[in-house]
Design a protein around this motif. Structure first.
Motif, PDB file in Angstrom:
ATOM      1  N   THR A   1      42.281  41.345  47.161  1.00  0.00           N
ATOM      2  CA  THR A   1      43.031  40.407  48.008  1.00  0.00           C
ATOM      3  C   THR A   1      44.513  40.351  47.670  1.00  0.00           C
ATOM      4  N   GLN A   2      44.916  40.856  46.497  1.00  0.00           N
ATOM      5  CA  GLN A   2      46.324  40.834  46.119  1.00  0.00           C
ATOM      6  C   GLN A   2      46.565  41.854  45.016  1.00  0.00           C
ATOM      7  N   ILE A   3      47.746  42.490  45.045  1.00  0.00           N
ATOM      8  CA  ILE A   3      48.125  43.459  44.023  1.00  0.00           C
ATOM      9  C   ILE A   3      49.518  43.088  43.532  1.00  0.00           C
ATOM     10  N   ALA A   4      49.643  42.819  42.235  1.00  0.00           N
ATOM     11  CA  ALA A   4      50.930  42.433  41.656  1.00  0.00           C
ATOM     12  C   ALA A   4      51.241  43.343  40.477  1.00  0.00           C
ATOM     13  N   GLN A   5      52.523  43.480  40.172  1.00  0.00           N
ATOM     14  CA  GLN A   5      52.922  44.287  39.027  1.00  0.00           C
ATOM     15  C   GLN A   5      54.169  43.676  38.390  1.00  0.00           C
TER      16      GLN A   5
ATOM     17  N   THR B   1      48.157  43.852  38.102  1.00  0.00           N
ATOM     18  CA  THR B   1      47.036  42.921  38.211  1.00  0.00           C
ATOM     19  C   THR B   1      46.534  42.923  39.654  1.00  0.00           C
ATOM     20  N   ALA B   2      45.248  43.173  39.827  1.00  0.00           N
ATOM     21  CA  ALA B   2      44.621  43.097  41.146  1.00  0.00           C
ATOM     22  C   ALA B   2      43.700  41.883  41.175  1.00  0.00           C
ATOM     23  N   THR B   3      43.905  41.041  42.169  1.00  0.00           N
ATOM     24  CA  THR B   3      43.013  39.909  42.394  1.00  0.00           C
ATOM     25  C   THR B   3      41.976  40.331  43.417  1.00  0.00           C
TER      26      THR B   3
ATOM     27  N   GLN C   1      28.914  37.978  43.497  1.00  0.00           N
ATOM     28  CA  GLN C   1      28.786  36.759  42.705  1.00  0.00           C
ATOM     29  C   GLN C   1      29.265  35.554  43.505  1.00  0.00           C
ATOM     30  N   GLY C   2      28.804  35.472  44.731  1.00  0.00           N
ATOM     31  CA  GLY C   2      29.111  34.315  45.550  1.00  0.00           C
ATOM     32  C   GLY C   2      30.548  34.224  46.001  1.00  0.00           C
ATOM     33  N   GLY C   3      31.299  35.311  45.937  1.00  0.00           N
ATOM     34  CA  GLY C   3      32.683  35.300  46.385  1.00  0.00           C
ATOM     35  C   GLY C   3      33.661  34.748  45.377  1.00  0.00           C
ATOM     36  N   ALA C   4      33.277  34.702  44.113  1.00  0.00           N
ATOM     37  CA  ALA C   4      34.176  34.191  43.075  1.00  0.00           C
ATOM     38  C   ALA C   4      35.430  35.053  42.984  1.00  0.00           C
ATOM     39  N   MET C   5      36.578  34.427  42.759  1.00  0.00           N
ATOM     40  CA  MET C   5      37.838  35.145  42.622  1.00  0.00           C
ATOM     41  C   MET C   5      38.020  35.599  41.180  1.00  0.00           C
ATOM     42  N   ARG C   6      38.362  36.873  40.997  1.00  0.00           N
ATOM     43  CA  ARG C   6      38.542  37.434  39.666  1.00  0.00           C
ATOM     44  C   ARG C   6      39.794  38.301  39.658  1.00  0.00           C
TER      45      ARG C   6
END
Length: 531
Positions: free
Chosen positions: A306-310, A316-318, A324-329
């Motif tokens: 859902t997101q890519i940051a550097q 870091t990729a979110t 797992q129930g749509g948990a954000m990691r």
């Protein structure tokens, strides 16, 4: 000898490019010796110690898994995030028992019998795609011939010849023969004196007579010469009925106005020339083999990025963990190779510079639809003696492809009952429900094979603009977009770089994905060692 044609090869290429675009020009360049085969010449060597550097790979298609495999072998710590619950991406085979849900919520359950399948994405491998072939060899993927050209398959026009399909061999032979006759007689009359020397004219006439099936009077007509190319109205046999009967060639006017010659291009182009291959058991075997070659915990499935940051230290990729129930990691690494389709990536907030962002947004994806149809028996073999190959039509289904395996064994079989590529037919089929796509494929196909009406059992349809993990079939570059954005798309942006068929000059082919990944990891490795 000096060129007396008055028309250079470069002028020809320029004209083809202006009329039909760079892809057509590339085909001409290849045939004239100006372009080459795939530049792949063997496994890459990533020499040097990356000293524990880590790489996050986004997407477990062939590009992503090629990058991961080579980086892992070079000593990098690699993790892959993959949206699907399987590896392969567009390298995919649908088999009995599989389910597939497209955008809009329509779910299809494939009901093919055991051993039968549809390749919704890639379905053939040219002999000059050395990278794909080498990885198949190294990963133990068994291959078999894919029959692109079957002279006994059909070309069909809804209006030409009363809608009756014609054999490829007769249309091609009669067109070649009539053209050879015209050119041979024009040469004999001196029409080419300004372009071709007298010596070459005689050789040309000899070649045209030999290759065009012309008689001693340079005529293409019913007779033994033409029958040796086009076949017979009654084939040679044995006993009292052994005597062959020559077939009557089609009139050139009828061939031209029917437009059946359009279907002949599909096996003449460099990309489709024999020999072509397919994996035994379906194209998806390649993706499965790549996944087996990776450590079992390297791919995290069901991960929707859902997101890519550097920043200066890493990427870091979110992602949403769908299992797992749509948990954000989040997943982090020193570097990132992003192999997501541009249609998906363009909708994800990604921390890259404006030139790469503009490149990501600049490439639309081609529309394509495939429909697989299972029949009670292999009537195309039993009734019409078509073993593999493709029939071409101007009906909206465009193509019917016959399985290149299980020949003469009887039983059930699956045809590729429709294959559309861009244009109105693709958009029309995409707008329909899966059941309607199958129904229409059967209705159209019955105009070529009447057996459809009684032999059809079940089908499944994939419209690529409704496929959630790609939102389209393949990158559809224009010459202008390539000139402006291609290099920026392939550049390293901070700690992020892209890979995939869209980052190649072989879009829509698996070879493009693999070569793109190899180029990306080679440049990334140099950057890591330099850092």
């Amino acid at each position: 000898m000096a060129d007396t044609s008055g028309f250079s090869r470069r002028k020809l290429i320029a004209m083809v490019g202006a009329a039909a675009g760079s892809a057509a020009a590339y085909q001409v360049m290849t045939s004239l010796g100006f372009a080459g085969e795939s530049p792949y010449r063997g496994p890459i060597q990533l020499d040097g110690d990356p000293k524990g550097a880590s790489v996050l790979v986004l997407g477990a298609g062939l590009a992503g898994m090629t990058a991961a495999l080579e980086l892992h072998r070079a000593g990098y710590r690699v993790q892959i995030l993959e949206y699907n619950t399987r590896a392969g991406g567009r390298n995919w085979s649908l088999r009995g028992g599989d389910t597939y849900t497209e955008l809009g919520g329509e779910t299809q359950r494939c009901q093919f019998d055991a051993g039968l399948y549809l390749n919704p994405g890639p379905w053939r491998i040219p002999y000059h795609h050395h990278g794909v072939l080498d990885y198949c060899r190294r990963l133990g993927v068994a291959l078999e011939p894919f029959i692109q050209l079957n002279h006994n398959a059909f070309v069909h026009s809804a209006t030409g010849y009363g809608g009756k399909p014609q054999r490829i061999r007769t249309v091609k032979t009669d067109l070649d023969g009539a053209t050879a006759e015209l050119l041979a007689k024009a040469t004999r009359k001196g029409a080419l004196d300004a372009q071709v020397s007298k010596e070459d004219q005689e050789i040309l006439i000899e070649a045209l007579r030999f290759l065009g099936g012309l008689d001693e009077n340079l005529a293409y007509r019913a007779g033994s010469e033409s029958s040796e190319f086009r076949g017979y109205a009654h084939d040679p046999g044995g006993g009292l009925s052994a005597r062959p009967v020559d077939g009557e060639p089609m009139a050139l006017h009828d061939i031209l106005t029917s437009r059946l010659w359009r279907g002949l291009q599909n096996f003449l182009l460099y990309e489709f020339q024999t020999t072509m291959f397919q994996p035994v058991g379906g194209m998806g075997r390649i993706g499965e083999a790549f996944a087996r070659a990776l450590p079992p915990d390297m791919i995290r499935y069901g991960a929707k990025v859902t997101q890519i940051a550097q920043d200066a230290h890493g990427v870091t990729a979110t992602y949403r963990d769908l299992g797992q129930g749509g948990a954000m990691r989040q997943a982090q690494a020193d570097w990132c190779v992003c192999a997501l389709p541009l249609t998906v990536l363009s909708q994800i907030p990604t921390q890259v510079g404006p030139t790469m962002k503009a490149a990501i947004d600049a490439v639309p994806y081609a529309s394509s639809v495939k429909v697989g149809l299972q029949f009670k028996r292999r009537f195309w073999e039993e009734d019409e003696h078509i073993f593999g190959g493709i029939s071409y039509t101007d009906l909206p289904i465009r193509q019917i492809a016959y399985p290149a395996t299980g020949y003469n064994a009887g039983g059930k079989g699956v045809l590729l009952g429709a294959y559309t590529w861009n244009g109105p037919n693709s958009y029309e089929f995409t707008a329909q429900s899966p059941a309607e796509r199958v129904r229409r494929a059967v209705a159209y196909g019955s105009q070529i094979h009447p057996q459809y009406r009684t032999e059809f059992e079940t089908g499944i349809a994939v419209a690529w603009h409704r496929v959630p993990f790609t939102l389209g079939c393949a990158g559809d570059w224009t010459d202008e977009a390539r000139a402006q954005h291609y290099d920026n798309l392939c550049a390293i942006d901070g700690r992020i770089m892209l890979a995939g068929e869209h980052a190649s000059y072989i879009p829509a082919w698996q070879e493009g994905a693999i070569l793109s990944a190899l180029d990306a990891v080679t440049r990334l490795h140099k950057r890591v060692l330099a850092a």
